[in-house]
Design a protein around this motif. Sequence first.
Motif, PDB file in Angstrom:
ATOM      1  N   SER A  19       0.748  -1.155   0.121  1.00 43.56           N
ATOM      2  CA  SER A  19      -0.062  -0.071   0.002  1.00 43.56           C
ATOM      3  C   SER A  19       0.907   1.204   0.001  1.00 43.56           C
ATOM      4  O   SER A  19       1.820   1.444   1.056  1.00 43.56           O
ATOM      5  N   PRO A  20       0.551   2.220  -0.909  1.00 45.31           N
ATOM      6  CA  PRO A  20       1.413   3.484  -0.813  1.00 45.31           C
ATOM      7  C   PRO A  20       1.071   4.191   0.719  1.00 45.31           C
ATOM      8  O   PRO A  20       1.946   5.239   0.761  1.00 45.31           O
ATOM      9  N   LEU A  21       0.267   3.895   1.294  1.00 43.92           N
ATOM     10  CA  LEU A  21       0.007   4.533   2.801  1.00 43.92           C
ATOM     11  C   LEU A  21       0.814   4.006   3.672  1.00 43.92           C
ATOM     12  O   LEU A  21       0.872   4.277   4.954  1.00 43.92           O
ATOM     13  N   MET A  22       1.052   2.609   3.556  1.00 44.15           N
ATOM     14  CA  MET A  22       1.855   1.736   4.515  1.00 44.15           C
ATOM     15  C   MET A  22       2.683   0.911   3.735  1.00 44.15           C
ATOM     16  O   MET A  22       2.426  -0.229   3.618  1.00 44.15           O
ATOM     17  N   MET A  23       3.709   1.391   3.217  1.00 46.45           N
ATOM     18  CA  MET A  23       4.851   0.812   2.472  1.00 46.45           C
ATOM     19  C   MET A  23       5.805  -0.321   3.201  1.00 46.45           C
ATOM     20  O   MET A  23       5.664  -0.263   4.342  1.00 46.45           O
ATOM     21  N   HIS A  24       6.264  -1.166   2.526  1.00 44.84           N
ATOM     22  CA  HIS A  24       7.306  -2.147   3.132  1.00 44.84           C
ATOM     23  C   HIS A  24       8.332  -1.456   3.729  1.00 44.84           C
ATOM     24  O   HIS A  24       8.779  -1.680   5.015  1.00 44.84           O
ATOM     25  N   ASP A  25       9.012  -0.253   3.114  1.00 41.46           N
ATOM     26  CA  ASP A  25      10.049   0.331   3.850  1.00 41.46           C
ATOM     27  C   ASP A  25       9.463   1.169   4.844  1.00 41.46           C
ATOM     28  O   ASP A  25      10.323   1.361   5.888  1.00 41.46           O
ATOM     29  N   ASP A  26       8.362   1.443   4.922  1.00 41.88           N
ATOM     30  CA  ASP A  26       7.754   1.938   6.337  1.00 41.88           C
ATOM     31  C   ASP A  26       7.728   1.134   7.571  1.00 41.88           C
ATOM     32  O   ASP A  26       8.152   1.356   8.690  1.00 41.88           O
TER      33      ASP A  26
END
Length: 317
Positions: free
Chosen positions: A292-299
């Motif tokens: 999700s662009p709102l909760m990305m893997h990098d996040d």
Amino acid sequence: MNWGFISFGTLAPKFLESLLAAEGERLVAVASQSRFEVANKLLPGVKVYRSYEELVSDPAVEIVYISSTHNYHFEHAKMALESGKHVLCEKPMTTSMKDTAELCQLARKKGLFLMEAIWTRFLPAYKAMVSAIQSGEIGDVKYIKADFSFFNDWHQDRRIMNKALAGGSVYDVGIYNISLVANLFGNHPEKVQSVAHFTSTDVDESCAFLLSYSDGQIASCYSGIKLETKNEAVITGANGSVIIHPHWKPAGYTLNINGKQSEHLEIPFVSTGYYHEIIEVSQCIRNGLTESPLMMHDDSIAIAGIMDTILRNIGYK
């Protein structure tokens, strides 16, 4: 989409209520070892397994929601991904940055969707608050003060009091503070400082931590499991501030512009609130996204890294 649940503890029924409110989303299977009989009684028409392996092998299951205890998240998410299932995993995704990065790499390799279920980021009030801040309504933001702490008198065998089950305040509620700060200030603080007090079972009863950034942004946070606090976040900029309460499940926020009267905006969530992340997950998968662009893997990887540092600082790890 057809969902399968790994675990049917405290969170799963609340999540299910929101799932049933989302058009086109269905619960087709549940796997629970300790609550098999309960799930079997409460969920007519849903396949109930005692074995997690049986659930991830069920061809009818398209996506697996994982709400087992924190220490099992990595094992269960990896099992689901290796079986070709999309995954929504409760926070924290795992108990280390290394394991979180491994799951994200596996999901990308297999072309499967994977997301950490930090549901706050998808609530309408939270999204509106972030948009207001990013549009400059309160000016350049330099300080965040966030707390999340509750009182419990549970027996020491309960999950949150048990170190073997990755209990303690940082993993359980401190992650909401970290997610908020990372979302607004960035995933990579220049310095992480922390102090804590421990229970007799060696989990952090309370933890205060400071995240500071190279451009002067500072966040002061507190998490706890033996003290009731306001559970609010105050985000302060050059021209005013925003208050969200409770910041982990807001249904609105208060906007304070210097020299003007405070304004409270009510922006309620649907059902139990999990509805919004369910819709996000379903739409992402239908659009062929693996994150999700709102909760990305990098996040998730960065948040896990911040938690690693906090927990090492206080001697938990």
